[in-house]
Each structure stands twice: as C-alpha cells, then as structure tokens.
Design a protein around this motif. Structure first.
Motif, PDB file in Angstrom:
ATOM      1  N   GLY A  20       0.800  -1.295  -0.091  1.00 16.67           N
ATOM      2  CA  GLY A  20      -0.074  -0.013  -0.162  1.00 16.67           C
ATOM      3  C   GLY A  20       0.943   1.043   0.020  1.00 16.67           C
ATOM      4  O   GLY A  20       1.972   0.948   0.163  1.00 16.67           O
ATOM      5  N   THR A  21       0.295   2.325  -0.242  1.00 13.39           N
ATOM      6  CA  THR A  21       1.016   3.553  -0.390  1.00 13.39           C
ATOM      7  C   THR A  21       0.703   4.675   0.550  1.00 13.39           C
ATOM      8  O   THR A  21       1.481   5.743   0.856  1.00 13.39           O
ATOM      9  CB  THR A  21       0.668   4.225  -1.889  1.00 13.39           C
ATOM     10  OG1 THR A  21      -0.653   4.297  -1.926  1.00 13.39           O
ATOM     11  CG2 THR A  21       1.161   3.423  -2.908  1.00 13.39           C
ATOM     12  N   ASP A  22      -0.364   4.310   1.497  1.00 13.19           N
ATOM     13  CA  ASP A  22      -0.800   5.635   2.234  1.00 13.19           C
ATOM     14  C   ASP A  22      -0.345   5.468   3.553  1.00 13.19           C
ATOM     15  O   ASP A  22       0.258   6.581   4.389  1.00 13.19           O
ATOM     16  CB  ASP A  22      -2.149   5.669   2.396  1.00 13.19           C
ATOM     17  CG  ASP A  22      -2.848   6.007   1.089  1.00 13.19           C
ATOM     18  OD1 ASP A  22      -2.085   6.767   0.292  1.00 13.19           O
ATOM     19  OD2 ASP A  22      -3.984   5.778   0.792  1.00 13.19           O
ATOM     20  N   VAL A  23      -0.054   4.316   4.258  1.00 15.21           N
ATOM     21  CA  VAL A  23       0.145   4.288   5.583  1.00 15.21           C
ATOM     22  C   VAL A  23       1.026   2.758   5.749  1.00 15.21           C
ATOM     23  O   VAL A  23       0.197   1.654   5.261  1.00 15.21           O
ATOM     24  CB  VAL A  23      -1.077   4.133   6.719  1.00 15.21           C
ATOM     25  CG1 VAL A  23      -2.211   3.683   6.083  1.00 15.21           C
ATOM     26  CG2 VAL A  23      -0.686   4.124   8.123  1.00 15.21           C
ATOM     27  N   THR A  24       1.823   2.731   6.555  1.00 12.36           N
ATOM     28  CA  THR A  24       2.617   1.433   6.981  1.00 12.36           C
ATOM     29  C   THR A  24       1.933   0.769   8.203  1.00 12.36           C
ATOM     30  O   THR A  24       1.973   1.654   9.247  1.00 12.36           O
ATOM     31  CB  THR A  24       4.101   1.662   7.053  1.00 12.36           C
ATOM     32  OG1 THR A  24       4.436   2.119   5.926  1.00 12.36           O
ATOM     33  CG2 THR A  24       4.836   0.389   7.341  1.00 12.36           C
ATOM     34  N   VAL A  25       1.436  -0.315   8.129  1.00  5.70           N
ATOM     35  CA  VAL A  25       1.042  -0.899   9.584  1.00  5.70           C
ATOM     36  C   VAL A  25       2.061  -2.090   9.952  1.00  5.70           C
ATOM     37  O   VAL A  25       2.148  -3.042   9.312  1.00  5.70           O
ATOM     38  CB  VAL A  25      -0.429  -1.509   9.294  1.00  5.70           C
ATOM     39  CG1 VAL A  25      -0.665  -2.258  10.627  1.00  5.70           C
ATOM     40  CG2 VAL A  25      -1.346  -0.412   8.841  1.00  5.70           C
ATOM     41  N   ALA A  69       9.414   4.864   4.686  1.00  8.39           N
ATOM     42  CA  ALA A  69       9.981   5.953   3.731  1.00  8.39           C
ATOM     43  C   ALA A  69       9.102   6.036   2.589  1.00  8.39           C
ATOM     44  O   ALA A  69       8.812   7.117   1.855  1.00  8.39           O
ATOM     45  CB  ALA A  69      11.329   5.348   2.976  1.00  8.39           C
ATOM     46  N   LYS A  70       8.338   4.896   2.209  1.00  4.43           N
ATOM     47  CA  LYS A  70       7.567   5.072   0.914  1.00  4.43           C
ATOM     48  C   LYS A  70       6.158   5.765   1.479  1.00  4.43           C
ATOM     49  O   LYS A  70       5.674   6.478   0.786  1.00  4.43           O
ATOM     50  CB  LYS A  70       7.227   3.620   0.734  1.00  4.43           C
ATOM     51  CG  LYS A  70       6.164   3.365  -0.679  1.00  4.43           C
ATOM     52  CD  LYS A  70       6.019   2.105  -1.312  1.00  4.43           C
ATOM     53  CE  LYS A  70       5.062   1.251  -0.374  1.00  4.43           C
ATOM     54  NZ  LYS A  70       5.073  -0.308  -1.098  1.00  4.43           N
ATOM     55  N   THR A  71       5.602   5.466   2.636  1.00  2.00           N
ATOM     56  CA  THR A  71       4.274   5.790   3.026  1.00  2.00           C
ATOM     57  C   THR A  71       4.217   7.049   3.837  1.00  2.00           C
ATOM     58  O   THR A  71       3.268   7.852   3.770  1.00  2.00           O
ATOM     59  CB  THR A  71       3.537   4.820   4.052  1.00  2.00           C
ATOM     60  OG1 THR A  71       4.263   4.530   5.062  1.00  2.00           O
ATOM     61  CG2 THR A  71       3.217   3.514   3.251  1.00  2.00           C
ATOM     62  N   GLY A  72       5.190   7.097   4.485  1.00  2.00           N
ATOM     63  CA  GLY A  72       5.379   8.518   5.470  1.00  2.00           C
ATOM     64  C   GLY A  72       4.392   8.338   6.612  1.00  2.00           C
ATOM     65  O   GLY A  72       4.448   9.352   7.454  1.00  2.00           O
ATOM     66  N   ARG A  73       3.830   7.328   6.838  1.00  2.00           N
ATOM     67  CA  ARG A  73       2.836   7.446   7.890  1.00  2.00           C
ATOM     68  C   ARG A  73       2.970   5.913   8.495  1.00  2.00           C
ATOM     69  O   ARG A  73       3.317   4.874   7.724  1.00  2.00           O
ATOM     70  CB  ARG A  73       1.396   7.426   7.664  1.00  2.00           C
ATOM     71  CG  ARG A  73       1.155   8.821   6.900  1.00  2.00           C
ATOM     72  CD  ARG A  73      -0.427   8.853   6.593  1.00  2.00           C
ATOM     73  NE  ARG A  73      -0.977  10.231   6.136  1.00  2.00           N
ATOM     74  CZ  ARG A  73      -0.817  10.417   4.875  1.00  2.00           C
ATOM     75  NH1 ARG A  73      -0.247   9.463   3.856  1.00  2.00           N
ATOM     76  NH2 ARG A  73      -1.116  11.536   4.197  1.00  2.00           N
ATOM     77  N   LEU A  74       2.880   5.618  10.058  1.00  4.89           N
ATOM     78  CA  LEU A  74       3.135   4.515  10.441  1.00  4.89           C
ATOM     79  C   LEU A  74       2.309   4.225  11.831  1.00  4.89           C
ATOM     80  O   LEU A  74       1.763   5.361  12.691  1.00  4.89           O
ATOM     81  CB  LEU A  74       4.600   4.544  11.319  1.00  4.89           C
ATOM     82  CG  LEU A  74       5.157   3.349  12.308  1.00  4.89           C
ATOM     83  CD1 LEU A  74       5.090   1.961  11.410  1.00  4.89           C
ATOM     84  CD2 LEU A  74       6.267   3.886  12.744  1.00  4.89           C
ATOM     85  N   VAL A  75       1.559   2.984  11.846  1.00  4.93           N
ATOM     86  CA  VAL A  75       0.729   2.640  12.874  1.00  4.93           C
ATOM     87  C   VAL A  75       1.360   1.250  13.340  1.00  4.93           C
ATOM     88  O   VAL A  75       1.701   0.463  12.521  1.00  4.93           O
ATOM     89  CB  VAL A  75      -0.711   2.612  12.509  1.00  4.93           C
ATOM     90  CG1 VAL A  75      -1.457   1.771  13.735  1.00  4.93           C
ATOM     91  CG2 VAL A  75      -1.280   3.710  12.039  1.00  4.93           C
ATOM     92  N   VAL A  76       1.659   1.254  14.684  1.00  2.14           N
ATOM     93  CA  VAL A  76       2.294  -0.030  15.137  1.00  2.14           C
ATOM     94  C   VAL A  76       1.170  -0.869  15.905  1.00  2.14           C
ATOM     95  O   VAL A  76       0.566  -0.213  16.851  1.00  2.14           O
ATOM     96  CB  VAL A  76       3.566   0.259  15.990  1.00  2.14           C
ATOM     97  CG1 VAL A  76       3.979  -1.071  16.614  1.00  2.14           C
ATOM     98  CG2 VAL A  76       4.521   0.850  15.332  1.00  2.14           C
TER      99      VAL A  76
END
Lengths: 345, 324
Positions: A222-227, A272-279
C-alpha cells in the motif's frame, strides 16, 4: 517468502491451519533428523493443549515425544542440557504466561551459555509457547510477552501469523544452532473451539522448506500508511486494510514474523514509502516492541514520518477477564481502523 | 581403595589447593591499599573452594571425560578434578581471549565441552541442564552419566526438587551431589533446612540417598562409586550429601563475622589430615609430599603465566558470540 528445497514444478500445496502446518514442520524435521525430540506438558496423548503436537506421539513414540511433569524449570533446563549434548529439543511452555516459574532456565541458561562459553557451546533448542488473549482467559493466561523475550539477549524470537510461515519458521527454528523462542498465538492456530480467523487457513507446500528467521513480510502492499504488526494482529490488520481500501486508504501491512533478529530495513523502506506509521502490537504498550519500532525511525531519520505515529497496543494493565473489558484492551479491528484514520486525517 | 588411587587423589587435592591459594594471592595483590572488588587483574566476585577438595576429587575419580559435571558458583575444584586445562581455566579467570569462554564467562561460568563441564552461577539451577545431558546420554545408548553439584543451601530451591523428581520419574543417569559446607553464605543450615540430612529428601523421590560425614575422601569415593555404577547400569539417580568444609569466606572479601566456628576451621582442613593418613599407611613420605607440592606449584605457575600473557579481549568484540 518461502524457500522451497525442491524445484518449483514439484511443489504441491493444500490448505492447512497454522496448527497443522506447525505439526507438519515438526514431523518432517523429526523424520529427517533423529536428534529432534518434543517435550512438555500434555504434548503426548493430548497432542498439545493448543494442538501444536497432534499425532506426533503416534508417529514417533514415547521415546521422542515426552510428556513431562509440571516442572517447567526442570524440563526447560533438561532441554538446554540435551541441546548442549547435540540433540535438538523442541520444548513446549504451555502458556507463555508460565515463564515466571522457569525464567532462570530460559534467560540465564538457555540464552547465555553460548555467549558465556565464548561460542564454544551451542544450544540448538526451540522453546515453543502459546501466547495471546481474546477468549476471556484472564490476566495469567492471555499475555503475549514477546517484548520481554526479545529484550533479553541470546534468544531468537519468531512469531508466525500464517500457516505457510508457521511451518517454514518452525523448520528454520529447529535447524538453527541458537535457541529460538517460537511464539504462536492461540487465535491464529485455527482451533475449532476458538473464534475463527479466516487467515488461520492458508496454502502450505507439502514439501519441507524454510522461512528465514529475521525477515519481515509485506503481506499487503500500500502507499498511504505502514502498519507494522505481527501474529494475530496481522489478521486483523489485513481485514481492516480491506475495509479501508473501500474508503480509498491503501495500507501496507508489514508482518514482522521475527522480533530477534528484527528486520529494520523492511520497516524503514515501507515508512519511507508511505510516510505514515501505525504499530499494532498485542503486547503491553510501554517499554516494548512499539517503542522499539519508533526508535528505529527516530534513530534513522525522523523526517520519514509526515505525521506522528500511532500505537495500538495493550494498555499497561493486566488483561481483564470480562469480555467487555478484555476487548477494550486488545488491539481489535475497531481500534486499528481508528488509528489508521487518525494518521490519515 | 588402591594406594595408587589414594596418592593420585592426594596429588589432585594438592594441585587444587595450590591453584586456589595462588588465585587468592593474585586476586588480592592488586586490590591494595583500597579494596575494590572490580579492580585488578582478576576483578569481580571470587568463590574459592579450599576445604572442599575431597568431594571433587573423590567424585570425579569415578568419572571419565565422557561424563558430564555441572558445578556451581564455586567450581574450580570440580573443574580441575574433572580434567579441565589449568591454562584455559586460569585465562578465563583473568578474563582473557584464551580463556574457556574467551573472557565472556568468568569464574562462575566455565564451559568445557571437551569434558562435558559446565557451571551455573544461580543456586540449584545447574541441576536441570544436567538432566538434559543425562537424557541425551541415555538416548544415544551411551554409558555416560551426569553429575550435578550444588551446596546445601540449594536444596531448598525449587529447581532442586523438580530435578530430583523428574530424574527419578525418567530414571535418568544422574548423580546429585550436595556439598554441605554448613553455610549458605552467612545462614547456617540449622536456620534454613527442615531436615538434619538432605539425603533424607531422596526418600521423597523414591531414590537412594546417602550422607557422608567428616569430609572423608575415601567414604565419598565409595559412595560416589555406588551412585555412578547405579546410574551407568540403568538404575537411575542417587542423591549424595557430603559434609564438607568451607575453609575460607563465601567470597573473597567476606570477613565471616557471622561464623562462630572460625577458630576451629584450620584443624578441620582435610588436606593435612589426608596427608597424615597417607603417611600412616606408608603411602607417602616427605619426598612424595614435597614432590606433589613442587609439581603442583610448577603447573599452577605455568597456568598463571599463560593466563597473564593471553590477550585482553578487544572491546569492540563485546557483542560477538551472542548468536552462532
């Protein structure tokens, strides 16, 4: 994702649950290597309380599949000593929550002997253990605690979420020359007597293969957010990602699969790709995995994040019994979706 | 017991005592005038085994290098009696690259796979791994046995009881040895232990238990022989408790103010007592005894010199050997 030892043409797969895939991995290694044994509480005739050893006693007999007394200190230590002498024991700690009665054998012996011996003694042992909540088993039978094991040096820590990984990581763990803690969530096993996850059933090659320890998997691009997540939370995150895709939010789900070694590069590349992070982590929030993931970004380049990250973890409280309370503490799909929407806002 | 065995075990005791006296001297030499436990060529805690030599030499006389020994935080006498290289032992104590653990372990964490020797610095926790070694020997069809050593204070620890039960239930070839030196650091056994003899506790697990009094080398040898023979022939585990003697402190720097028996300790030293026994039997005379001491001194000196000339581990290598 999986390293097949035979040529691709020969590969045949069928759908297995995580528990059946784990057992298949153990059985194939036991066929290949007579030094592999399994011991623990109720691993024989019962087949493992969470079906991690079903059918092994019938196939391999009581000399290699050993029911132990309720003496975790004695039998985990026995595993270490047998490993030192060249065997490859798989020792089951029925619930990870029970580590408190035997932790000295785990972190002071199993995990340290190789280092203390300056590399002269190997401890090729698997400590497999059931983790996780979601079925109202209360504060002493519902924890994940992988952060605790990963924090202490000398043990590899693997946490499979899919059937194919469960088998390949088990085979890798058995063949590893180091102690490996193999943590399986009860909710990913596909047990008939527990809430089903559709992801607990999946294609598993029949042949023997390994999944490398220390390599994360992108289970959805995906491109928007990294989970960044692991174990049962991967299943929830994939379901949430499907739902949010309908709203135009494209999640990249990273299944860590191993905590030790931790695949920092894959996390960094994705962020680096998505710029957003949820753990999403079903372990306690403070001083654990979610903070470690944050530190990876902070140490490498905090500017990778275009907005503050979010954590969906178990708050720093014992896991409650009442269903309403337990569900409030676990990283449920509702909480995961809310966190993703937050970082997208 | 054969006279040649007597003489051999006496020489081993002299070697161990010489080693411990040398470490004692070396340990304190560079901690003056201000005593700092972390200072000097040998830093850290130091638990020396003087007085307990008869247990190690008499038990290990019944073993071969194929048999396993797991020792305690006070391990030097068993390490030497089981055949560990003095050079590599000394180098580990000095924290050098040529040490058994390349300086990663230290004196409480000695591992020598060539003689199946290991240690645990945690009270009673060396017992469970010994079960696994015994299990592996049995599985392979080997005749080897595992000897697990603790002190009497450890007999009140859960690991001790779990291990006796499991070893008995699985009839593992283990010999459990308790060195009762009267003191769990500063706590006398009368305050800590519910039975007069820990050997009685063997009954609870359906295995033979035997207590050997007076630090008697020859009684220990005979009891250990019975236990080792039983284990080798498939008869399962035995528990032996030896009433031995801690000649010095729990660790170096321990002033032992808690110890009312200090005045009489020197009279109970087993080494001169055994020497007198050998003289009475006509097995040893001045020449033999002088020879044993001279030889021991030469071997220990060589080991210490080897240790001191071994490289200090590179600081940058501190994270090596966490994983293979």
């Amino acid at each position: 994702m999986v390293k097949i030892e035979t040529s691709p043409q020969q590969v045949t797969s069928r759908k297995l649950t995580v528990s059946k895939a784990m057992v298949e991995g153990i059985a194939q290694e036991m066929e290949r290597d007579p030094s592999v044994i399994v011991l623990g509480e109720d691993v024989g005739a019962y087949g493992g309380i969470f079906s991690s050893t079903t059918g092994l006693l019938e196939r391999f007999g009581p000399g290699r599949i050993l029911d132990t007394p309720i003496s975790e200190t004695a039998f985990i230590g026995l595993g270490t000593g047998a490993a030192v002498e060249g065997m490859r024991p798989i020792v089951e700690l029925m619930f990870v929550d029970f580590f408190g009665v035997a932790m000295d054998q785990i972190y002071n012996h199993m995990a340290k002997i190789h280092y203390e011996s300056g590399g002269n003694v190997l401890v090729p042992m698997v400590l497999m253990t059931a983790v996780g909540g979601g079925y109202s088993d209360g504060a002493q039978h519902s924890q994940c605690l992988w952060g605790t094991f990963a924090h202490l040096p000398g043990m590899k820590v693997v946490v499979p979420s899919s059937p194919a990984d469960a088998k390949g990581l088990m085979i890798s763990a058995i063949r590893d020359e180091n102690p490996v803690v193999y943590m399986f969530h009860k909710g990913v096993m596909g047990l008939p007597w527990m809430t089903k996850s559709t992801h607990a059933l999946g294609d598993v090659p029949e042949e023997s293969y390994t999944v490398p320890i220390g390599k994360a998997a992108i289970t959805r691009s995906g491109t928007d957010v990294t989970v960044v997540t692991l174990s049962l939370s991967v299943h929830h995150s994939l379901d949430v990602a499907d739902e949010l895709a309908k709203e135009g939010i494209e999640c990249e789900v990273v299944d860590l699969r191993s905590l030790v070694p931790l695949d920092r590069a894959t996390v960094l590349e994705s962020v680096a790709k998505t710029g957003r992070l949820v753990v999403v982590d079903e372990d306690y929030q403070s001083f654990g995995l979610s903070g470690e993931i944050a530190a990876i970004i902070a140490e490498e380049d905090p500017r990778l994040l275009r907005c503050p990250m979010k954590r969906v973890c178990v708050p720093d409280t014992p896991i409650p019994y009442a269903r309403s309370l337990e569900q409030a503490t676990l990283p449920t799909p509702t909480r995961i979706a809310a966190a993703i929407r937050d970082v997208m806002a | 017991m054969e006279n040649s065995t007597r003489l051999d075990l006496y020489r081993q005791m002299v070697l161990i005592r010489t080693f411990e006296e040398t470490i004692l001297r070396e340990y304190h030499a560079d901690k003056a005038p201000i005593w700092d436990i972390g200072a000097g060529l040998i830093p850290g805690e130091m638990h020396l085994s003087a007085g307990q030599e008869p247990v190690a030499v008499a038990v290990c006389a019944n073993l071969t290098p194929d048999d396993a020994v797991t020792a305690t935080h006070r391990p030097h006498h068993f390490a030497i009696a089981h055949g560990m290289s003095l050079e590599r032992l000394a180098a580990e104590i000095y924290g050098r690259e040529d040490g058994l653990g390349r300086g990663r372990g230290g004196h409480m964490h000695l591992f020598d796979p060539s003689i199946h020797f290991s240690c645990s610095g945690i009270i009673a926790e060396g017992y469970p791994p010994a079960l696994g070694q015994a299990f592996a020997f049995k599985s392979k069809g080997s005749q080897a046995v595992a000897v697990a050593v603790t002190g009497e204070g450890a007999a009140n620890q859960g690991a001790f009881h779990e291990s006796l039960n499991l070893a008995a239930a699985w009839r593992l070839p283990v010999v459990f040895v308790i060195e009762d030196n009267d003191w769990a650091i500063s706590v006398p056994r009368s305050l800590s232990t519910s039975v007069a003899s820990n050997a009685e506790r063997a009954k609870a697990y359906g295995i033979p238990g035997e207590r050997i009094e007076d630090n008697s080398l020859e009684d220990i040898f005979a009891a250990a022989k019975r236990a080792v023979d039983r284990a080798r022939s498939g008869g399962g585990p035995t528990l032996l408790e030896v009433h031995t003697l801690r000649l010095w402190g729990h660790f170096e720097g321990d002033a032992q103010g808690y110890r009312p028996d200090l005045d009489g300790v020197a009279q109970r030293d087993p080494l001169p007592a055994y020497e007198m026994h050998l003289r009475a039997l006509g097995v040893a005379d001045d020449d033999v005894i002088k020879g044993a001491v001279t030889e021991a001194q030469a071997r220990v000196e060589a080991a210490i010199s080897f240790a001191k000339s071994s490289p200090i581990p590179e600081p940058s290598s501190a994270t090596r050997y966490v994983f293979s």
